[in-house]
Design a protein around this motif. Structure first.
Motif, PDB file in Angstrom:
ATOM      1  N   PRO A  85       0.818  -1.211   0.000  1.00  0.00           N
ATOM      2  CA  PRO A  85       0.000   0.000   0.000  1.00  0.00           C
ATOM      3  C   PRO A  85       0.855   1.267   0.000  1.00  0.00           C
ATOM      4  O   PRO A  85       1.880   1.340   0.695  1.00  0.00           O
ATOM      5  CB  PRO A  85      -0.798  -0.129   1.300  1.00  0.00           C
ATOM      6  CG  PRO A  85      -0.933  -1.609   1.484  1.00  0.00           C
ATOM      7  CD  PRO A  85       0.366  -2.180   1.005  1.00  0.00           C
ATOM      8  N   GLY A  86       0.505   2.208  -0.843  1.00  0.00           N
ATOM      9  CA  GLY A  86       1.252   3.461  -0.952  1.00  0.00           C
ATOM     10  C   GLY A  86       2.328   3.391  -2.018  1.00  0.00           C
ATOM     11  O   GLY A  86       3.043   4.365  -2.235  1.00  0.00           O
ATOM     12  N   THR A  87       2.430   2.246  -2.706  1.00  0.00           N
ATOM     13  CA  THR A  87       3.511   2.054  -3.686  1.00  0.00           C
ATOM     14  C   THR A  87       2.938   1.837  -5.079  1.00  0.00           C
ATOM     15  O   THR A  87       2.073   0.983  -5.257  1.00  0.00           O
ATOM     16  CB  THR A  87       4.356   0.831  -3.278  1.00  0.00           C
ATOM     17  OG1 THR A  87       4.761   0.999  -1.910  1.00  0.00           O
ATOM     18  CG2 THR A  87       5.579   0.681  -4.146  1.00  0.00           C
TER      19      THR A  87
ATOM     20  N   VAL B  80     -12.588  -3.148  -5.912  1.00  0.00           N
ATOM     21  CA  VAL B  80     -12.558  -1.830  -5.266  1.00  0.00           C
ATOM     22  C   VAL B  80     -11.536  -1.887  -4.130  1.00  0.00           C
ATOM     23  O   VAL B  80     -11.632  -2.757  -3.254  1.00  0.00           O
ATOM     24  CB  VAL B  80     -13.945  -1.437  -4.719  1.00  0.00           C
ATOM     25  CG1 VAL B  80     -13.886  -0.067  -4.032  1.00  0.00           C
ATOM     26  CG2 VAL B  80     -14.975  -1.417  -5.842  1.00  0.00           C
ATOM     27  N   CYS B  81     -10.560  -0.997  -4.155  1.00  0.00           N
ATOM     28  CA  CYS B  81      -9.462  -1.052  -3.175  1.00  0.00           C
ATOM     29  C   CYS B  81      -9.959  -0.633  -1.787  1.00  0.00           C
ATOM     30  O   CYS B  81     -10.678   0.364  -1.645  1.00  0.00           O
ATOM     31  CB  CYS B  81      -8.347  -0.102  -3.603  1.00  0.00           C
ATOM     32  SG  CYS B  81      -7.025  -0.035  -2.368  1.00  0.00           S
ATOM     33  N   ASP B  82      -9.554  -1.417  -0.780  1.00  0.00           N
ATOM     34  CA  ASP B  82      -9.903  -1.035   0.601  1.00  0.00           C
ATOM     35  C   ASP B  82      -8.650  -0.814   1.442  1.00  0.00           C
ATOM     36  O   ASP B  82      -8.706  -0.814   2.663  1.00  0.00           O
ATOM     37  CB  ASP B  82     -10.821  -2.091   1.236  1.00  0.00           C
ATOM     38  CG  ASP B  82     -10.121  -3.440   1.405  1.00  0.00           C
ATOM     39  OD1 ASP B  82      -8.889  -3.535   1.176  1.00  0.00           O
ATOM     40  OD2 ASP B  82     -10.802  -4.426   1.749  1.00  0.00           O
ATOM     41  N   SER B  83      -7.502  -0.653   0.775  1.00  0.00           N
ATOM     42  CA  SER B  83      -6.265  -0.445   1.527  1.00  0.00           C
ATOM     43  C   SER B  83      -6.132   1.033   1.929  1.00  0.00           C
ATOM     44  O   SER B  83      -6.969   1.867   1.594  1.00  0.00           O
ATOM     45  CB  SER B  83      -5.070  -0.928   0.709  1.00  0.00           C
ATOM     46  OG  SER B  83      -5.051  -2.346   0.702  1.00  0.00           O
ATOM     47  N   LEU B  84      -5.030   1.337   2.627  1.00  0.00           N
ATOM     48  CA  LEU B  84      -4.937   2.568   3.401  1.00  0.00           C
ATOM     49  C   LEU B  84      -5.177   3.863   2.617  1.00  0.00           C
ATOM     50  O   LEU B  84      -6.015   4.690   2.999  1.00  0.00           O
ATOM     51  CB  LEU B  84      -3.574   2.642   4.111  1.00  0.00           C
ATOM     52  CG  LEU B  84      -3.425   3.800   5.104  1.00  0.00           C
ATOM     53  CD1 LEU B  84      -4.534   3.776   6.160  1.00  0.00           C
ATOM     54  CD2 LEU B  84      -2.048   3.761   5.761  1.00  0.00           C
ATOM     55  N   CYS B  85      -4.453   4.065   1.509  1.00  0.00           N
ATOM     56  CA  CYS B  85      -4.550   5.366   0.820  1.00  0.00           C
ATOM     57  C   CYS B  85      -5.980   5.579   0.305  1.00  0.00           C
ATOM     58  O   CYS B  85      -6.496   6.690   0.303  1.00  0.00           O
ATOM     59  CB  CYS B  85      -3.558   5.426  -0.329  1.00  0.00           C
ATOM     60  SG  CYS B  85      -1.877   5.066   0.219  1.00  0.00           S
ATOM     61  N   CYS B  86      -6.625   4.515  -0.149  1.00  0.00           N
ATOM     62  CA  CYS B  86      -8.004   4.629  -0.635  1.00  0.00           C
ATOM     63  C   CYS B  86      -8.957   4.803   0.543  1.00  0.00           C
ATOM     64  O   CYS B  86      -9.866   5.642   0.492  1.00  0.00           O
ATOM     65  CB  CYS B  86      -8.360   3.412  -1.470  1.00  0.00           C
ATOM     66  SG  CYS B  86      -7.502   3.417  -3.068  1.00  0.00           S
ATOM     67  N   ALA B  87      -8.705   4.055   1.625  1.00  0.00           N
ATOM     68  CA  ALA B  87      -9.587   4.193   2.799  1.00  0.00           C
ATOM     69  C   ALA B  87      -9.498   5.623   3.349  1.00  0.00           C
ATOM     70  O   ALA B  87     -10.480   6.162   3.854  1.00  0.00           O
ATOM     71  CB  ALA B  87      -9.183   3.186   3.867  1.00  0.00           C
ATOM     72  N   ILE B 121      -6.977  -5.696  -2.245  1.00  0.00           N
ATOM     73  CA  ILE B 121      -5.835  -5.028  -1.606  1.00  0.00           C
ATOM     74  C   ILE B 121      -5.385  -3.902  -2.527  1.00  0.00           C
ATOM     75  O   ILE B 121      -5.844  -3.785  -3.659  1.00  0.00           O
ATOM     76  CB  ILE B 121      -4.646  -6.009  -1.379  1.00  0.00           C
ATOM     77  CG1 ILE B 121      -4.125  -6.578  -2.707  1.00  0.00           C
ATOM     78  CG2 ILE B 121      -5.007  -7.095  -0.410  1.00  0.00           C
ATOM     79  CD1 ILE B 121      -2.788  -7.318  -2.571  1.00  0.00           C
ATOM     80  N   CYS B 122      -4.435  -3.106  -2.046  1.00  0.00           N
ATOM     81  CA  CYS B 122      -3.896  -1.975  -2.816  1.00  0.00           C
ATOM     82  C   CYS B 122      -3.671  -2.376  -4.270  1.00  0.00           C
ATOM     83  O   CYS B 122      -3.045  -3.379  -4.566  1.00  0.00           O
ATOM     84  CB  CYS B 122      -2.574  -1.537  -2.171  1.00  0.00           C
ATOM     85  SG  CYS B 122      -1.708  -0.279  -3.104  1.00  0.00           S
ATOM     86  N   LEU B 123      -4.206  -1.571  -5.184  1.00  0.00           N
ATOM     87  CA  LEU B 123      -4.147  -1.864  -6.623  1.00  0.00           C
ATOM     88  C   LEU B 123      -2.984  -1.148  -7.302  1.00  0.00           C
ATOM     89  O   LEU B 123      -2.878  -1.175  -8.521  1.00  0.00           O
ATOM     90  CB  LEU B 123      -5.465  -1.416  -7.279  1.00  0.00           C
ATOM     91  CG  LEU B 123      -6.710  -2.219  -6.885  1.00  0.00           C
ATOM     92  CD1 LEU B 123      -7.982  -1.459  -7.260  1.00  0.00           C
ATOM     93  CD2 LEU B 123      -6.686  -3.591  -7.553  1.00  0.00           C
ATOM     94  N   GLY B 124      -2.137  -0.499  -6.506  1.00  0.00           N
ATOM     95  CA  GLY B 124      -1.029   0.247  -7.111  1.00  0.00           C
ATOM     96  C   GLY B 124      -1.554   1.494  -7.809  1.00  0.00           C
ATOM     97  O   GLY B 124      -0.951   1.998  -8.751  1.00  0.00           O
ATOM     98  N   LEU B 125      -2.700   1.982  -7.344  1.00  0.00           N
ATOM     99  CA  LEU B 125      -3.305   3.190  -7.910  1.00  0.00           C
ATOM    100  C   LEU B 125      -3.497   4.238  -6.810  1.00  0.00           C
ATOM    101  O   LEU B 125      -4.412   5.048  -6.875  1.00  0.00           O
ATOM    102  CB  LEU B 125      -4.676   2.836  -8.526  1.00  0.00           C
ATOM    103  CG  LEU B 125      -4.648   1.949  -9.760  1.00  0.00           C
ATOM    104  CD1 LEU B 125      -6.053   1.404 -10.074  1.00  0.00           C
ATOM    105  CD2 LEU B 125      -4.108   2.719 -10.965  1.00  0.00           C
ATOM    106  N   CYS B 126      -2.610   4.203  -5.809  1.00  0.00           N
ATOM    107  CA  CYS B 126      -2.761   5.074  -4.635  1.00  0.00           C
ATOM    108  C   CYS B 126      -2.729   6.547  -5.032  1.00  0.00           C
ATOM    109  O   CYS B 126      -3.234   7.403  -4.308  1.00  0.00           O
ATOM    110  CB  CYS B 126      -1.644   4.794  -3.638  1.00  0.00           C
ATOM    111  SG  CYS B 126      -1.112   3.076  -3.601  1.00  0.00           S
ATOM    112  N   ASP B 127      -2.124   6.869  -6.189  1.00  0.00           N
ATOM    113  CA  ASP B 127      -2.130   8.267  -6.646  1.00  0.00           C
ATOM    114  C   ASP B 127      -3.460   8.617  -7.307  1.00  0.00           C
ATOM    115  O   ASP B 127      -3.647   9.749  -7.734  1.00  0.00           O
ATOM    116  CB  ASP B 127      -0.959   8.516  -7.616  1.00  0.00           C
ATOM    117  CG  ASP B 127      -0.883   7.476  -8.735  1.00  0.00           C
ATOM    118  OD1 ASP B 127      -1.605   6.440  -8.652  1.00  0.00           O
ATOM    119  OD2 ASP B 127      -0.103   7.661  -9.694  1.00  0.00           O
TER     120      ASP B 127
HETATM  121  S1  FES Z   1      -4.223   1.997  -1.293  1.00  0.00           S
HETATM  122 FE1  FES Z   1      -5.783   1.868  -2.806  1.00  0.00          FE
HETATM  123  S2  FES Z   1      -4.608   1.722  -4.658  1.00  0.00           S
HETATM  124 FE2  FES Z   1      -3.031   1.738  -3.121  1.00  0.00          FE
END
Ligand code: FES
Ligand SMILES: Cc1cc2nc3c(=O)[nH]c(=O)nc-3n(C[C@H](O)[C@H](O)[C@H](O)COP(=O)(O)O)c2cc1C
Ligand code: SF4
Lengths: 426, 158
Positions: A85-87, B80-87, B121-127
């Motif tokens: 996450p964050g990468t 649908v991402c539920d990881s930190l940056c999206c949350a 999980i994080c999709l690598g789209l945190c930006d």
């Molecule tokens: S946390 Fe959602 S795309 Fe990385």
């Protein structure tokens, strides 16, 4: 700093073979074949290129330690499983410049005298993986990959492996199990995969960002590469900034750029009227840094000295509306779900941590929960079979130190001081 | 030639115990899932036959990998991402809204078989948070309007 890795990246329309060659692409092959393998490894070591996959191990040292007389066949694995996450740096490399990756893999394989290479792409990047396969076919047709490349006598087969989910597949030895078609849990540290890796043969694994630096080092020299960095850093780094910033994005900047510059100058700073609570410098499995660390250079050693890890260089920013308890819960749920389940401390310990955090977030925490969380973290990390669980507890341990009063308030008042919903309050 | 036929041709040239038969298990599962939508019991047997693994070994991998589905899913699978940056940028509320607007709860299939929605999980789209992925296409930041347009496209096709 002039762009190096991102100069010709265009995710909307990545350069095909001819266009890529038109901007100087594949020129490093001739340089590599002239320089001979040992000299390439010396140059990479002199450049002090450190692993971009998260651990920061010197690439040149890794290649040298593999040894010129390693048993054949030897394998090279380009790790593009990016799921921290964050990468999102490797995604930009994949979607924007597939030929830059292929050129890098050819040069690295030649340096290691490895005649088979695998590019391990996470399943969610399937579209990028298909673009990489198309580029590979172009390179094969042009004789850049295959037998006797450019008359050098060097043969290379490159396979693109599209994975099918699960964060643990990014762990080096688990990735090798995945390539073999086995359950992708990690392997025991001994024997090292550089000695007995894929199909029991010497295997070298590098992150894709690490590898794409090598052609540029060969063409411009080790000193050129070292001078790209600042504050003692070497080379350029693909930094990501996301979370509570106005302009999240990927920024190629000198290694050693400070967090302040990254967050406030490049990522547009925080929302109007907000202040910085803290940030994770290198993705989810790193320790929190605080406003007092804004002027720490984002490079491996300075960040380690400040008590965290540079990791992937994917900065996640929290502001004063972010509940650190909800952040810790989100992260622990991620790690509990992504545990490969192979060893008990991680498989059973992480869900237990998540359960306790959920109770605290929901205002049902007990006074002794904080000591219990810390005790569990201390026990889980050293007992687990691979580095996944130690990475998983790192943000929690530091959150309990950095944001103690937030936890205490949740327990004392039975509700989130930010008035956020018990779980979604991010 | 379909991916599956390509794979069968490749594997046919390998001797029975060749390690690259086992190594083809993930591509084999992906090829069958692409053709049939998900991996049913028959597909698990076929992957076992192709790779020389036992059905149980295939089952172990099919249920390990989050992008291999052992139960029916929609023609489109919206991750649908539920990881930190999206949350931190509305991801949790987005998940709830998707369920409400699409009328399908997480992990289920819409009546017309068009759509399934799964957390990821994080999709690598945190930006591009809050982010999502469907049919290999990156989406985000997904606000209310973008979501409505997306669901219209995915569900309103036929
Ligand atoms: S946390 Fe959602 S795309 Fe990385
Ligand atoms: C749980 C876990 C997940 C990892 N995920 C990745 C990843 O997605 N990509 C990556 O390049 N390295 C990842 N690594 C690091 C790899 O194990 C390996 O050290 C790295 O790919 C080596 O390349 P480098 O020396 O170029 O950094 C992970 C490590 C662990 C413990
Ligand atoms: S620490 Fe977690 S990911 Fe690593 S082997 Fe143990 S269960 Fe698997």
């Amino acid at each position: 700093m002039e762009a190096v890795l991102t100069q010709h990246l265009d995710p909307a329309a990545p350069l095909g073979l001819e266009a890529y060659r038109g901007v100087g692409g594949y020129r490093s092959l001739a340089a590599a074949f002239d320089l001979k393998p040992e000299a390439i490894i010396k140059t990479v070591e002199a450049a002090n290129l450190r692993g971009r996959g998260g651990a920061g191990f010197s690439c040149g040292v890794k290649w040298r330690l593999r040894g010129v007389d390693a048993a054949k066949p030897r394998y090279l694995v380009c790790n593009l499983d990016e799921s921290e996450p964050g990468t999102f740096k490797d995604r930009h490399l994949l979607y924007g410049g597939p030929h830059q990756i292929i050129e890098a893999v050819i040069v690295a394989a030649y340096a290691l005298q490895s005649e088979r290479a695998f590019i391990f792409v996470r399943g969610e990047y399937a579209t990028g993986g298909n673009g990489l396969k198309r580029a590979l076919k172009e390179a094969e047709a042009a004789g850049l990959v295959g037998a006797n490349i450019g008359g050098s006598g060097f043969d290379l087969q490159i396979d693109v492996h599209l994975s099918a989910g699960r964060y643990i597949c990014g762990e080096g030895s688990a990735q090798i199990n995945a390539l073999e078609g086995r359950r992708p849990n990690p392997r025991h540290k001994i024997p090292r995969t550089s000695i007995k890796g894929l199909w029991g043969q010497p295997t070298t694994t590098n992150n894709v960002e690490t590898l794409v630096n090598v052609p540029h080092i060969l063409l411009n020299g080790a000193d050129w590469f070292r001078d790209l960095g600042i504050n003692g850093g070497c080379g350029s780094k693909l930094y990501g900034v996301s979370g509570k910033v106005q302009h999240p994005g990927l920024f190629e900047l000198p290694t050693g750029t400070t967090a302040r510059e990254l967050i406030f100058d490049h990522a547009g700073g925080l929302a109007e009227g907000r202040s910085l609570l803290g940030f994770l410098p290198g993705g989810a499995s790193t320790a929190f840094l605080l406003p007092e660390h804004l002027d720490v250079p984002m490079d491996f050693d300075p960040v380690a000295k400040a008590g965290s890890r540079l990791g992937t260089g994917g900065i996640i920013v929290l502001d004063d509306t972010t509940c650190p308890v909800a952040v810790a819960l989100n992260l622990m749920r991620f790690f509990a779900r992504e545990s490969c389940g192979f060893c008990t401390p991680c498989r059973d310990g992480l869900p237990y941590l998540a359960q306790i955090l959920a109770a605290i977030a929901a205002g049902e925490g007990q006074v002794e929960d904080l000591a219990l969380l810390e005790d569990l973290c201390e026990k889980i990390a050293p007992q687990s079979f691979c580095a996944f669980a130690p990475g998983a507890v790192m943000p929690l341990t530091s959150s309990l130190q950095c944001f103690r009063e937030h936890y205490a308030q949740h327990i004392a008042t039975g509700r989130c001081p930010f008035g956020k919903a018990n779980e979604g309050g991010l | 030639m379909s991916k599956l036929q390509e794979l069968e041709k490749h594997l046919a040239q390998l001797p029975p115990a060749h390690p690259e038969r086992r190594a083809a298990v993930v591509p084999a599962m992906q090829a069958l899932q692409t053709e049939r939508g998900y991996l049913d019991d028959a597909a698990v047997e076929e992957v076992a036959r192709l790779t020389g693994l036992s059905a149980t070994e295939v089952e172990e991998l099919a249920t390990f990998y989050s992008l291999i589905y052992r139960r029916p899913v929609g023609r489109h699978v919206l991750l649908v991402c539920d990881s930190l940056c999206c949350a931190m940028n509305g991801g949790k509320q987005l998940l709830t809204r998707v369920e409400q607007m699409s009328g399908v709860s997480l992990g289920e299939v819409t009546a017309d078989g068009a759509l399934s929605v799964l957390p990821s999980i994080c999709l690598g789209l945190c930006d591009r948070a809050p982010a999502a992925l469907v049919d290999g296409e990156a989406l985000g930041p997904l606000d209310e309007f973008a979501l409505a347009a997306l669901l219209q496209r995915l569900q309103g096709e036929d």
